[in-house]
Write a protein that holds these residues in place. Structure first.
Motif, PDB file in Angstrom:
ATOM      1  N   PRO A 240      24.088  -7.250  26.825  1.00 62.38           N
ATOM      2  CA  PRO A 240      25.208  -7.855  27.550  1.00 62.38           C
ATOM      3  C   PRO A 240      24.704  -8.493  28.847  1.00 62.38           C
ATOM      4  O   PRO A 240      23.669  -8.084  29.393  1.00 62.38           O
ATOM      5  N   VAL A 241      25.426  -9.486  29.330  1.00 60.79           N
ATOM      6  CA  VAL A 241      24.970 -10.258  30.490  1.00 60.79           C
ATOM      7  C   VAL A 241      24.710  -9.365  31.699  1.00 60.79           C
ATOM      8  O   VAL A 241      23.686  -9.513  32.389  1.00 60.79           O
ATOM      9  N   ALA A 242      25.598  -8.423  31.946  1.00 58.64           N
ATOM     10  CA  ALA A 242      25.433  -7.562  33.127  1.00 58.64           C
ATOM     11  C   ALA A 242      24.150  -6.753  33.058  1.00 58.64           C
ATOM     12  O   ALA A 242      23.446  -6.586  34.061  1.00 58.64           O
TER      13      ALA A 242
ATOM     14  N   GLN B  17      20.724  -6.904  35.375  1.00 57.07           N
ATOM     15  CA  GLN B  17      20.176  -5.692  35.988  1.00 57.07           C
ATOM     16  C   GLN B  17      18.679  -5.561  35.679  1.00 57.07           C
ATOM     17  O   GLN B  17      17.883  -5.206  36.545  1.00 57.07           O
ATOM     18  N   ILE B  18      18.298  -5.877  34.445  1.00 57.19           N
ATOM     19  CA  ILE B  18      16.885  -5.822  34.055  1.00 57.19           C
ATOM     20  C   ILE B  18      16.072  -6.851  34.832  1.00 57.19           C
ATOM     21  O   ILE B  18      14.937  -6.580  35.259  1.00 57.19           O
ATOM     22  N   ALA B  19      16.635  -8.026  35.032  1.00 57.03           N
ATOM     23  CA  ALA B  19      15.913  -9.121  35.694  1.00 57.03           C
ATOM     24  C   ALA B  19      15.501  -8.782  37.117  1.00 57.03           C
ATOM     25  O   ALA B  19      14.474  -9.273  37.605  1.00 57.03           O
TER      26      ALA B  19
ATOM     27  N   SER C 265      12.911  -3.010  39.498  1.00 49.78           N
ATOM     28  CA  SER C 265      11.533  -2.799  39.948  1.00 49.78           C
ATOM     29  C   SER C 265      10.639  -2.326  38.799  1.00 49.78           C
ATOM     30  O   SER C 265       9.417  -2.469  38.859  1.00 49.78           O
ATOM     31  N   LEU C 266      11.229  -1.779  37.759  1.00 50.07           N
ATOM     32  CA  LEU C 266      10.484  -1.334  36.587  1.00 50.07           C
ATOM     33  C   LEU C 266      10.306  -2.476  35.600  1.00 50.07           C
ATOM     34  O   LEU C 266      11.138  -3.386  35.527  1.00 50.07           O
ATOM     35  N   GLU C 267       9.231  -2.426  34.837  1.00 51.11           N
ATOM     36  CA  GLU C 267       9.032  -3.384  33.754  1.00 51.11           C
ATOM     37  C   GLU C 267       9.828  -2.921  32.541  1.00 51.11           C
ATOM     38  O   GLU C 267       9.572  -1.851  31.994  1.00 51.11           O
TER      39      GLU C 267
ATOM     40  N   GLY D 123      12.863  -0.961  27.281  1.00 50.37           N
ATOM     41  CA  GLY D 123      13.901  -1.828  26.724  1.00 50.37           C
ATOM     42  C   GLY D 123      14.696  -1.120  25.640  1.00 50.37           C
ATOM     43  O   GLY D 123      15.927  -1.232  25.580  1.00 50.37           O
ATOM     44  N   HIS D 124      14.010  -0.379  24.777  1.00 50.61           N
ATOM     45  CA  HIS D 124      14.708   0.384  23.734  1.00 50.61           C
ATOM     46  C   HIS D 124      15.613   1.446  24.353  1.00 50.61           C
ATOM     47  O   HIS D 124      16.737   1.680  23.878  1.00 50.61           O
ATOM     48  N   MET D 125      15.145   2.099  25.400  1.00 48.44           N
ATOM     49  CA  MET D 125      15.955   3.139  26.041  1.00 48.44           C
ATOM     50  C   MET D 125      17.235   2.570  26.634  1.00 48.44           C
ATOM     51  O   MET D 125      18.314   3.163  26.514  1.00 48.44           O
ATOM     52  N   VAL D 126      17.112   1.421  27.280  1.00 47.10           N
ATOM     53  CA  VAL D 126      18.307   0.795  27.862  1.00 47.10           C
ATOM     54  C   VAL D 126      19.236   0.296  26.749  1.00 47.10           C
ATOM     55  O   VAL D 126      20.470   0.396  26.847  1.00 47.10           O
ATOM     56  N   ALA D 127      18.654  -0.220  25.678  1.00 46.16           N
ATOM     57  CA  ALA D 127      19.467  -0.723  24.562  1.00 46.16           C
ATOM     58  C   ALA D 127      20.287   0.379  23.907  1.00 46.16           C
ATOM     59  O   ALA D 127      21.369   0.110  23.369  1.00 46.16           O
TER      60      ALA D 127
END
Length: 350
Positions: free
Chosen positions: A52-54, A58-60, A63-65, A106-110
């Motif tokens: 989602p855009v939000a 937030q990812i962009a 501070s973490l990759e 990325g998987h964890m956030v997804a």
């Protein structure tokens, strides 16, 4: 391929999971359908997850990759319970300093709140890594560290689990942890370990189990070549089956989509569009193009390749018979070379 090597092969791991979610007869299943029996079905195979855009914003600025385009090997869904399991298949575990951590974050956030937003009405998701049993502990430790870091940075993350494979005698044993048992929360919790594949041989031929295959997931060039050859043989078998069932002299119109649906045991429809297009390119070049170029003189078959479609026409029954004999002759093997542009993921069937 030795069983010990298979359990660390991400291609084999993925196909094992697909069979575990596939309906099969109780008395003669190929792989024990553990996830199917728990109510799970295939939802997506190697499809990019669109944040989602939000969350993307937030990812962009984080501070973490964090990988912004995660692509899980497999997502299974239990629609009645509104649950999902999001799988990553790995040959080895990795540490908190590994380059794999960006993808894993990325998987964890997804699998956090973003998952329920993207896959509504599913409500929850369990991130699950499948690796050789001996490396489960190291993988769990790494995931715990990443989970803590993401939580501290204000990200919503899902629960995670690590499943393992090991060879025991002539069986492949699948194991999972308490996190998975707690997530499933069934009235009768499944066994924490189960023999999912039995009576395997010292040198196991993976061909009968192959539903899907991607070059990108393959651990080495030798395995890529082997799996591509398996693909070609599966395509040949499906073509022969379809053409033998068609009465008359044609025209027989074959589509790449239809052939891939048959060859992958129906798994083709769960793939992302870009993966499907690459598969079509392989069939168009290595199968349809090969047939169109090689059969006119030898079998008097009129073969026309028009994009993702092959049309075959014969004027006599004898011409059709000669074509089928040509197709069945293993000397006329479809080329198994990888298409250079674009890079190829490939799929093979049960």
């Amino acid at each position: 391929m030795r069983a010990e090597k298979l359990i660390s092969d991400p291609v084999f791991q993925l196909n094992l999971l697909l069979w575990m979610a596939k309906e099969q007869p109780d008395e003669c299943f190929r792989v024990r359908p553990v996830f199917h029996d728990l109510g799970f079905v295939t939802l997506a195979i190697e499809q990019p997850f669109r944040f989602p855009v939000a969350v993307s914003n937030q990812i962009a600025v984080a501070s973490l990759e964090i990988g912004s385009q995660p692509e899980p090997e497999l997502i299974l869904a239990n629609h009645a319970r509104k649950q999902a399991i999001y799988f990553e298949c790995k040959a080895h575990s990795f540490g908190s300093e590994s380059s794999n951590c960006k993808q894993a974050r990325g998987h964890m956030v997804a699998t956090g709140d973003a998952f329920a937003e993207v896959f509504h009405p599913l409500e929850s998701c369990l991130l699950t890594y499948l690796i050789p049993e001996a490396e489960r502990q190291g993988m769990q430790s790494c995931l715990r560290q990443m989970h803590a870091g993401l939580s501290s940075a204000g990200f919503s993350t899902g629960r995670f689990s690590v499943h393992g494979l090991r060879v025991q005698g002539s069986s492949i044993i699948y194991t999972w942890d308490d996190a998975c048992t707690d997530y499933l929360a069934t009235a009768q919790p499944p066994q924490a370990q189960v023999a999912v594949l039995e009576n395997i041989q010292p040198e196991t031929n993976p061909a009968p189990l192959m539903l899907v295959y991607s070059d990108e997931d393959c651990p080495d060039e030798t395995s890529r070549d082997q799996y591509r050859r398996i693909l070609c043989e599966k395509l040949r078998a499906c073509l022969l089956c379809e053409l033998n069932q068609q009465a008359g002299l044609g025209p027989a119109v074959l589509s790449a989509d239809g052939l891939l649906h048959s060859t992958t045991g129906g798994m083709y429809k769960y793939l992302g569009r870009e993966r499907q297009k690459k598969l079509q390119a392989f069939v168009r070049t290595n199968v349809f193009g090969f047939i169109a170029a090689g059969t006119v003189k030898s079998t008097h078959t009129l073969a026309k390749c028009d994009g993702p479609t092959l049309t075959l026409t014969w004027t006599t029954a004898n011409e059709k018979r000669k074509f089928l004999e040509w197709l069945e002759d293993r000397k006329n093997m479809f080329p198994a070379e990888r298409i250079k542009e674009p890079q190829m993921p490939l799929f093979v069937s049960e």
